[in-house]
Scaffold this active site. Sequence first.
Site, PDB file in Angstrom:
ATOM      1  N   ASP A  24      12.982  48.737  54.942  1.00  0.00           N
ATOM      2  CA  ASP A  24      13.859  49.376  56.033  1.00  0.00           C
ATOM      3  C   ASP A  24      13.414  48.466  57.282  1.00  0.00           C
ATOM      4  O   ASP A  24      12.265  47.910  57.461  1.00  0.00           O
ATOM      5  CB  ASP A  24      13.562  50.824  56.256  1.00  0.00           C
ATOM      6  CG  ASP A  24      14.136  51.347  57.325  1.00  0.00           C
ATOM      7  OD1 ASP A  24      15.372  51.281  57.684  1.00  0.00           O
ATOM      8  OD2 ASP A  24      13.519  51.826  58.275  1.00  0.00           O
TER       9      ASP A  24
ATOM     10  N   ASP B  33      14.302  49.563  61.239  1.00  0.00           N
ATOM     11  CA  ASP B  33      13.764  50.145  62.346  1.00  0.00           C
ATOM     12  C   ASP B  33      12.834  51.213  62.304  1.00  0.00           C
ATOM     13  O   ASP B  33      12.902  51.990  61.440  1.00  0.00           O
ATOM     14  CB  ASP B  33      14.920  50.845  62.941  1.00  0.00           C
ATOM     15  CG  ASP B  33      16.230  50.022  63.476  1.00  0.00           C
ATOM     16  OD1 ASP B  33      15.960  48.979  64.332  1.00  0.00           O
ATOM     17  OD2 ASP B  33      17.442  50.128  63.116  1.00  0.00           O
TER      18      ASP B  33
END
Length: 178
Positions: free
Chosen positions: A11, A13
């Site tokens: 992922d 952020d």
Amino acid sequence: MLIEWKAVFIDRDGTIGGTGHFMHPRDFTLFEGAQEAINKLKDAGLKVFAFTNQHRISRGQATVDEFRKQFYSFGFDDSFICPHGPDDGCNCRKPSSGMLLAAAKRYKLDLTRCIVIGDVGDTDMLAAHAVGASKILVRTGWGEGSLNAYRHKWKETEPNYIARDLKEAVIWILGSNS
């Protein structure tokens, strides 16, 4: 039991950098040690893929191409980006597993031999769980909140490992892959 990992999905952020909130690629910076961690995975022969929800693309605040260029500059082999909003009903937005399934099809991956690293339990961990991938939750970004205040949203799913950050997650992966 040792598993020969084939690919790692990471992922963006809150996991590799940023704050957990949307940041335009031009304003985004990696956490200390994140680039080295990505490089270690690649040096070990693993495919490294970004997978991220970026609904602000649908609002015109950034483009898929801007995100792809950023991910390639970090050394990712490919990136899977959901540009849709939460109410668009797509099958790619996490916690749906569409991005993972698209990667599996494109790269002929057995997702049970892949790992997902993320900071959000009710998106990253649930998407990984749906396809049988291993799960590492990092405590950066929204990680602490996922483990505490929001644990009820994904209580049926347990991460395989909880790491302080991406660096620690990579140490665990490489140690379990040898």
